[in-house]
Design an enzyme around this catalytic site. Structure first.
Site, PDB file in Angstrom:
ATOM      1  N   LYS A  87       0.851  -1.202   0.000  1.00 16.23           N
ATOM      2  CA  LYS A  87       0.000   0.000   0.000  1.00 16.23           C
ATOM      3  C   LYS A  87       0.882   1.244   0.000  1.00 16.23           C
ATOM      4  O   LYS A  87       1.928   1.273   0.663  1.00 16.23           O
ATOM      5  CB  LYS A  87      -0.891  -0.026   1.245  1.00 16.23           C
ATOM      6  CG  LYS A  87      -1.921   1.104   1.337  1.00 16.23           C
ATOM      7  CD  LYS A  87      -2.811   0.895   2.562  1.00 16.23           C
ATOM      8  CE  LYS A  87      -3.859   1.994   2.678  1.00 16.23           C
ATOM      9  NZ  LYS A  87      -4.701   1.832   3.881  1.00 16.23           N
ATOM     10  N   SER A 111      -9.815  -0.423   7.291  1.00 10.59           N
ATOM     11  CA  SER A 111      -9.271  -0.274   5.945  1.00 10.59           C
ATOM     12  C   SER A 111      -8.596  -1.484   5.339  1.00 10.59           C
ATOM     13  O   SER A 111      -8.219  -1.442   4.178  1.00 10.59           O
ATOM     14  CB  SER A 111      -8.285   0.903   5.927  1.00 10.59           C
ATOM     15  OG  SER A 111      -9.005   2.098   6.121  1.00 10.59           O
ATOM     16  N   SER A 123      -9.624   1.968   3.178  1.00  5.63           N
ATOM     17  CA  SER A 123      -8.779   2.749   2.312  1.00  5.63           C
ATOM     18  C   SER A 123      -7.755   1.925   1.529  1.00  5.63           C
ATOM     19  O   SER A 123      -7.108   2.452   0.629  1.00  5.63           O
ATOM     20  CB  SER A 123      -8.030   3.814   3.120  1.00  5.63           C
ATOM     21  OG  SER A 123      -7.211   3.207   4.081  1.00  5.63           O
TER      22      SER A 123
END
Lengths: 477, 491
Positions: free
Chosen positions: B79, B178, B154
């Site tokens: 990420k 997330s 997210s």
């Protein structure tokens, strides 16, 4: 004109002399090239986390113990949020409502009177970087070497009543911190800074007047002069029906004026909250007791010991113990030559005068404690006179050579051979019958003249006591 | 052979057995990315050069008979809020669109020690603030199951990459859900470990007391392998736990007989769509059938989690994001007249609206006069929630709830109401507030054939129990075997 009372509180920031910074392994050494003592952590790069340097807690606890504070068994760090280019994280990690040390005091001596000044609290926090204004380009440059250098903030109670008291407080505090070896207290380098909070009120009035804060004073002179200035300014203002604004001020030592900072001073809301990246600081009884047991001898204790053990007057003991460097030097020299009065006199007299002229500290001079002890021994043994010793000392200070070598090189060994001196005394007496007559007629000064002549003959090397003894013997014959 | 459709465990085995070279594996995955990425848009940056360099080094070692680690040669996606040295790390924000870290996050070093190869950085909601990856300033990531729908957030990019078989596993971060919510939307395994199990050093902070890094994978076994690689104390992170290390693959036991599964009926209320409710009820039956004891437990304070979260998380975020001021790195506004103007313009132009909303909220709840009523109170309620869970775990081994109240929504569905978006996290947030481990695993399909996730929660540092129950459920259900069809995408 009314009589006014001045209320002063001092906030002192002292940089702790740990080897590495508060939250990372960068060096805390002063004077490096800009931005060379930095890493992602102290420059607040994305994703970094702080790890508390244990020695910071140790040093701060020592400072608290030495100032009679209560050491908090549980304290925490908090974020103080604001924006400024010298603050990379946009928050300073400090301590808000649970500081490490609370409620202490120290005793000061002003004009012979002792007074106790309360200490509200001592807490740990990180320093910010330095902004340098480039006069040529108009740019502002940021040097982050100082970011996250550990500080303690020492807040006094508003117990101080004059500029003299403020300076005495600072000197006492400086002395304590140096004795503890937790701060190098170099005000000119900024490792010890002082903010002065000051207000005035008509004597007898209960409410405090509005106070101003003068920040970042970095010499005793600046502290003294800025306080006198601000007292005068505030009293004048109040007398003329004017208003004192709660403002932050600066002091220009060169011009001798204080002025309010031009930036608008909204009461800052720092939005303090507990630092979530750091655990609370929990201290055990053993930890605190251990530090307490191992504290070095504090200045006021040392002073009393000097007075008792060495029979030194308070004035002398005070001066010798005011700085740990001086005390160390004194003790080392005395250990060797065992003449505390002499060591004290030399330090307080010629030595200090010469240090001040050169603007250096006692441990920066070429004269070592051993050197001084040796010089004193030579005097005590009668090898040289104290007058000659003064000359020798000057050489020692200039060159760093030891006393013995200088005396030998310059042939300054005192003449103590009574026979040889007697001859010269007789010679001088014979050559100056008028002086003898004057002396016998009651003019004591004549002796001095004769001694001077004898000294001239011996190039100053004759042992003065022997000269006096023999001279009187011969005259009185 | 479609190497990319193998599990991490399978491909690691093949590499070790030299049935396939590491370069072949890389060629295959990058070719897969070439095919699928234009549709899914999960990646912000691909790190081909570095990856092939590493492949060479690792293959050399392997050929010399050396051990290249349990993840030796396996391509992993990261990420884009996790610092990678020398590789752009943008947090999907304009503020960091040109920021390249000079250091690696601890988890990256650990992954590389285990032999893994970082193949790229994935898309996310800006600064990890969001539940759909829609607030990314980089690109719009699609749900591989329906390209007109969000992948969740997210960590949408990391979830989509694993779901679309463009990586064997990936790392995401979970502050309020997330990892788990996008895992449920994309039908993959998403694990948020106990707070403190994984080092946060190098994770670009959103909410310090809630953030935690965790893996996405296609199977629970793969997740356990990833967990082994990244778990452990880090002396650079004071909040990381210093405990004896565990081998999480030992939890991969297909057995829940005697395990007590807690069902918090007072917390699961209306608002769950019927398809999710149905999948959830079915899951309860499945576990019952496997010998688990189902017990009703009370989580009476869990309902305050969302409010607590939006106070604590935004407060910490408002402080953590203060450093983005245009002075040292990242975006700086072009024209400004003084310092204040520089700050204002940089942050106005550099941050998106959701980030600004949360900074404002956070600043407000910490401000003088409001601190006690909001921030302090929220922290006190937090303690109640922590104690609530602690008490519940005296009566059960794991708690089971749905991951999300409904399946993945269409792009723009919550544009009109940010608050409605916040409600997507209602079942994930309590777990962060309490600092507990939570995992979402594929639990069926619902409306529009979209994936539904089932979430298990365990007591602090009890990942062993968590993984065992999750593994057993997985092994006795068919959902994890389905691959996304990538339909839709005509918008």
């Amino acid at each position: 004109m009314k009589d006014y009372e001045v209320i002063i509180g001092l906030e002192v920031h002292a940089e702790l002399k740990t080897n590495t910074k508060m939250y990372c392994n960068c060096s805390t050494e002063f004077g490096a090239d800009p931005n060379t003592h930095c890493c992602p952590i102290c420059t607040g790069m994305p994703g970094v986390l702080p790890v508390l340097n244990k020695r910071v807690v140790e040093f701060a606890t020592k400072a608290g113990l030495a100032t009679n504070c209560e050491i908090s068994r549980f304290s925490k760090q908090d974020r103080k949020n604001y924006f400024y280019p010298d603050l990379p994280k946009a928050f300073q990690t400090s301590q808000y409502d649970l500081p490490l040390c609370i409620g202490g005091h120290l005793d000061i001596n002003v004009n012979g009177e002792q007074k106790r000044i309360g200490i509200t609290r001592i807490h740990i926090e990180e320093d910010a970087g330095k902004l340098i204004h480039d006069a040529y380009t108009g740019d502002t440059l940021v040097d982050m070497n100082r970011c996250a250098v550990p500080l303690i903030e020492i807040v006094s109670e508003p117990d101080i009543r004059s500029a003299d008291e403020a300076v005495a407080y600072m000197q006492t505090l400086k002395s304590i911190l140096e004795y503890l070896d937790v701060c190098d207290c170099k005000m000119q380098e900024g490792s010890l800074r002082c903010d002065v909070n000051l207000s005035v009120r008509p004597r007898g009035q209960k409410e405090f007047g509005t106070r101003t804060e003068t920040k970042n004073l970095n010499s005793f002179k600046a502290i003294h002069n800025s306080i006198e200035f601000e007292i005068k300014r505030q009293i004048e203002e109040v007398e003329n029906g004017g208003k004192i604004y709660q403002e932050t001020r600066r002091w220009d030592d060169a011009k001798g004026i204080g002025y309010a900072m031009r930036t608008k001073e909204d009461a800052h809301d720092y939005r303090y909250f507990p630092e979530p990246d750091l655990a609370p600081i929990i201290l055990s009884e053993e930890y605190i007791q251990n530090l307490k047991d191992n504290l070095p001898e504090m200045p006021h204790i040392k002073k009393e010991r000097y007075m008792k053990d060495f029979d030194l007057p308070e004035y002398d003991a005070d001066i010798l113990t005011s700085s740990i460097k001086t005390a160390k030097f004194f003790e080392e020299a005395n250990d060797i030559c065992n003449n505390p009065k002499a060591v004290s006199n030399w330090i307080m007299g010629d030595f200090t005068r010469m240090l001040n002229e050169k603007e250096i500290e006692i441990d920066e001079s070429k004269v070592t404690a051993q050197n001084l002890a040796e010089l004193i021994s030579l005097i005590d043994k009668g090898t040289i006179s104290s007058k000659i010793a003064k000359q020798v000392f000057e050489d020692m200070f200039e060159t760093g050579e030891n006393a013995k070598d200088i005396v030998e090189k310059k042939g300054l060994v005192q003449m103590s051979d009574e026979g040889a001196i007697k001859e010269i005394v007789q010679k001088v007496v014979d050559a100056n019958p008028q002086s003898i007559a004057d002396y016998k007629a009651g003019k004591d000064r004549a002796i001095g003249f004769l001694v001077g002549q004898i000294m001239k003959e011996t190039k100053g090397k004759a042992n003065p006591q022997i000269v006096n003894k023999l001279l009187l013997e011969i005259i009185n014959k | 052979m479609d190497l990319y459709s193998l599990t991490l465990a399978e491909v690691a085995k093949k590499i070790k057995a030299k049935e396939v070279s590491i370069k072949e594996v890389l060629d295959d995955i990058y070719s897969r990315i070439d095919t699928v990425e234009p549709k899914v848009e999960a990646y912000i940056t691909l790190t081909k050069d570095k990856a092939y360099e590493r492949a060479q080094v690792l293959q050399q070692k392997l050929d010399n008979g050396e051990d290249i680690g349990p993840l030796g040669g396996v391509p992993i996606a990261i990420k884009d809020n996790i610092s990678t040295e020398g590789v752009l790390t943008t947090c999907a924000s304009k503020m960091l669109e040109n920021y390249t870290p000079i250091y690696n996050a601890t988890v990256i070093n650990k992954l590389e020690e285990a032999g893994a190869i970082v193949i790229g950085k994935t898309n996310m909601d800006e600064f990890a603030m969001g539940s759909s990856t829609e607030t990314s300033k980089q690109k719009e990531t699609k749900n591989p199951w329906d390209l007109d729908r969000v992948p969740g957030g997210s960590s949408g990019g990391s979830a989509a990459a694993v779901s679309a078989q463009m990586a064997y596993a990936s790392l995401g971060s979970d502050t309020g859900g997330s990892i788990r919510q996008p895992a449920s939307y994309c039908s993959v395994v998403g694990l948020k470990p106990t707070y403190g199990l994984i080092s946060r050093f190098g994770l670009i902070a959103f909410a310090s007391s809630l953030d935690q890094i965790g893996p996405f994978a296609r199977t629970v076994e793969d997740a356990a392998l990833m967990l082994n690689a990244i778990a452990g104390h880090d002396e650079k992170d004071t909040t990381s736990a210093n405990l004896e290390s565990k081998d999480y693959t030992k939890a991969l036991v297909n057995d829940v007989k005697g395990k007590v599964v807690g069902i918090p009926t007072d917390f699961i209320r209306e608002g769950i769509s019927p398809d999710v409710k149905e999948a959830y009820d079915k899951a309860i039956e499945t576990l019952k059938g496997l010998g688990a004891e189902i017990k009703e437990i009370s989580l009476e304070y869990a309902k305050y989690s969302l409010a607590t979260y939006y106070i604590i998380a935004t407060a910490e975020a408002s402080s953590n994001l203060g450093r983005y001021d245009g002075i040292r790195y990242g975006y700086r506004a072009k024209d400004f007249k003084d310092l204040d103007d520089l700050y204002r313009k940089t942050r106005t132009e550099g941050f998106g609206s959701e980030v600004k909303r949360r900074i404002m909220l956070g600043t407000y709840v910490l401000s003088s006069g409001y601190y006690d009523a909001y921030y302090k109170r929220a922290q006190q309620v937090r303690t109640l929630i922590v104690n609530n869970f602690r008490k519940a775990f005296e009566e059960c081994d794991v708690i089971m709830i749905p991951t999300a109240p409904k399946v993945a929504f269409k792009f723009g569905a919550h544009d009109a109401s940010p608050l409605e978006m916040y409600l997507e996290d209602i079942y994930t947030v309590p777990v962060n507030i309490a600092g507990l481990p939570g995992i979402s695993i594929p639990g069926g399909f619902g409306e529009n054939d979209m994936p539904i996730g089932i979430q298990f929660i365990a007591n602090a540092f009890d990942e062993m129990n968590l993984l065992q129950v999750a593994y057993t459920f997985e092994q006795n259900t068919p959902y994890h075997n389905e691959a996304p069809t990538m339909r839709g995408g005509n918008n």
